[in-house]
Design a protein around this motif. Structure first.
Motif, PDB file in Angstrom:
ATOM      1  N   ASP A  10     -13.663  -3.624   5.853  1.00 27.89           N
ATOM      2  CA  ASP A  10     -12.368  -4.293   5.761  1.00 27.89           C
ATOM      3  C   ASP A  10     -12.434  -5.463   6.746  1.00 27.89           C
ATOM      4  N   ARG A  65     -10.766  -8.925   8.166  1.00 27.94           N
ATOM      5  CA  ARG A  65      -9.489  -9.623   8.309  1.00 27.94           C
ATOM      6  C   ARG A  65      -9.662 -10.928   9.055  1.00 27.94           C
ATOM      7  N   ARG A  91       0.810  -1.212   0.000  1.00 29.30           N
ATOM      8  CA  ARG A  91       0.000   0.000   0.000  1.00 29.30           C
ATOM      9  C   ARG A  91       0.845   1.264   0.000  1.00 29.30           C
ATOM     10  N   ASP A 112     -11.420  -5.917   1.273  1.00 30.96           N
ATOM     11  CA  ASP A 112     -12.253  -4.719   1.311  1.00 30.96           C
ATOM     12  C   ASP A 112     -13.491  -4.938   0.465  1.00 30.96           C
ATOM     13  N   HIS A 143     -16.557   1.266   3.302  1.00 35.81           N
ATOM     14  CA  HIS A 143     -16.346  -0.137   2.932  1.00 35.81           C
ATOM     15  C   HIS A 143     -16.125  -0.933   4.204  1.00 35.81           C
ATOM     16  N   HIS A 185      -1.588  -4.374   2.939  1.00 34.44           N
ATOM     17  CA  HIS A 185      -2.995  -4.476   3.281  1.00 34.44           C
ATOM     18  C   HIS A 185      -3.316  -5.936   3.569  1.00 34.44           C
TER      19      HIS A 185
HETATM   20 ZN   LIG Z   1      -8.886  -2.260   3.782  1.00 37.88          ZN
END
Ligand SMILES: [Zn+2]
Length: 288
Positions: free
Chosen positions: A259, A261, A167, A181, A257, A177
């Motif tokens: 994100d 993980r 990124r 997303d 958005h 990242h």
């Molecule tokens: Zn993200």
């Protein structure tokens, strides 16, 4: 006396051809079963006879009573990993697996608040404090087995960021990242991708904004960030498809958005690989 034996595995053999494997390579070759992506970012669920001790690259892995264990491979996992299984009486087997090496793209992200790229000195203490909370939330080695029922997408929408990309924020190289997303308007409902227990719910962290962490068991956790609203509360038991949060653009984000993980303890995994390899056994709740 300790005895050793070495097994070079081909995953497909143990997954799909256990009988052929037994015939060709001897009786113990599939005493260790693994399912998942042997790839950087992959999650692996394994099975051994109950009581077996499993070690991955010198790290002891929790094996539950029925012989199930889980581990993950990080973004930069080496080309080869070694699992050692032991019966605790001096007999050990070495299992060598090849790990697919990936190439990661660069993604330039312009328009994030400049203070989230070069944070002012007065927020460094806050950043440290919040990082410690996240670290603590991902540390638990609970006996939950919720990762075993598989995962669904927490919402539908265009994928605007992927795992592993390098990124560059407002022209300044940042950390890679690690999330998936999914773009959606602020306020869009976020559903639990798998069951678990809520470990952390935070309204506003410096980088990640509204943040939620859910424990799926044995070190596997989901983290949801940039939320406009965190609905689930710490300690709460959630099931697949439960409403847990709402999409936002809080923290270091350019637009609304989710994100999402996935971690195995501190090791960051690729949610897309997890979705592909461990689809939920529950029907696709989002298609109803
Ligand atoms: Zn993200």
């Amino acid at each position: 006396m300790r005895t050793f034996s070495l097994k070079i595995h081909h995953l497909f053999l143990c997954r799909y051809l256990p009988i052929v494997g037994l015939l060709l390579l001897g009786s113990s070759v599939c005493a260790l079963e693994l399912k998942g992506a042997l790839s950087q970012g992959g999650m692996l669920v394994g099975r051994v006879s109950p009581g077996t001790i499993v070690t991955l690259m010198e790290r002891k892995i929790t094996v539950d009573n029925d012989g199930t264990f889980v581990f993950g491979l990080g973004r930069n996992a080496p080309p080869e990993i070694k699992l050692v299984t032991s019966n605790g009486k001096g007999e050990e087997e070495y299992h060598i697996f090849a790990v697919t090496q990936r190439e990661y793209r660069e993604q330039r992200v312009d328009g994030v608040p400049q203070k989230t790229v070069t944070p002012p000195a007065e927020v460094l203490e806050r950043i440290r404090r919040e990082a410690a909370l996240v670290k603590q939330a991902r540390k638990g080695d609970s006996s939950l087995q919720d990762f075993q029922v598989g995962f669904v997408k927490p919402l539908e929408g265009p994928i605007t960021g992927v795992y592993g990309s390098r990124r560059v924020y407002n022209g300044t190289p940042g950390r890679p990242h690690y999330g998936l997303d999914i773009a959606a308007p602020t306020g869009t409902e976020v559903y639990a991708p798998a069951p678990g227990i809520v470990k952390l719910a935070h309204e506003d962290m410096f980088y990640s904004g509204g943040t939620l962490i859910v424990d799926h068991g044995q070190g596997v956790s989901s983290t949801f960030i940039h939320l406009s609203e965190v609905i689930a509360t710490p300690g709460q038991r959630i099931e697949t498809g439960d409403l847990i949060a709402r999409v936002g653009a809080t923290g270091r984000a350019t637009g609304p958005h989710l994100d999402w993980r996935i971690n195995w303890f501190d090791v960051r995994l690729d949610p897309d690989l997890v979705l592909k390899n461990f689809p939920s056994v529950e029907t696709t709740i989002l298609d109803q």
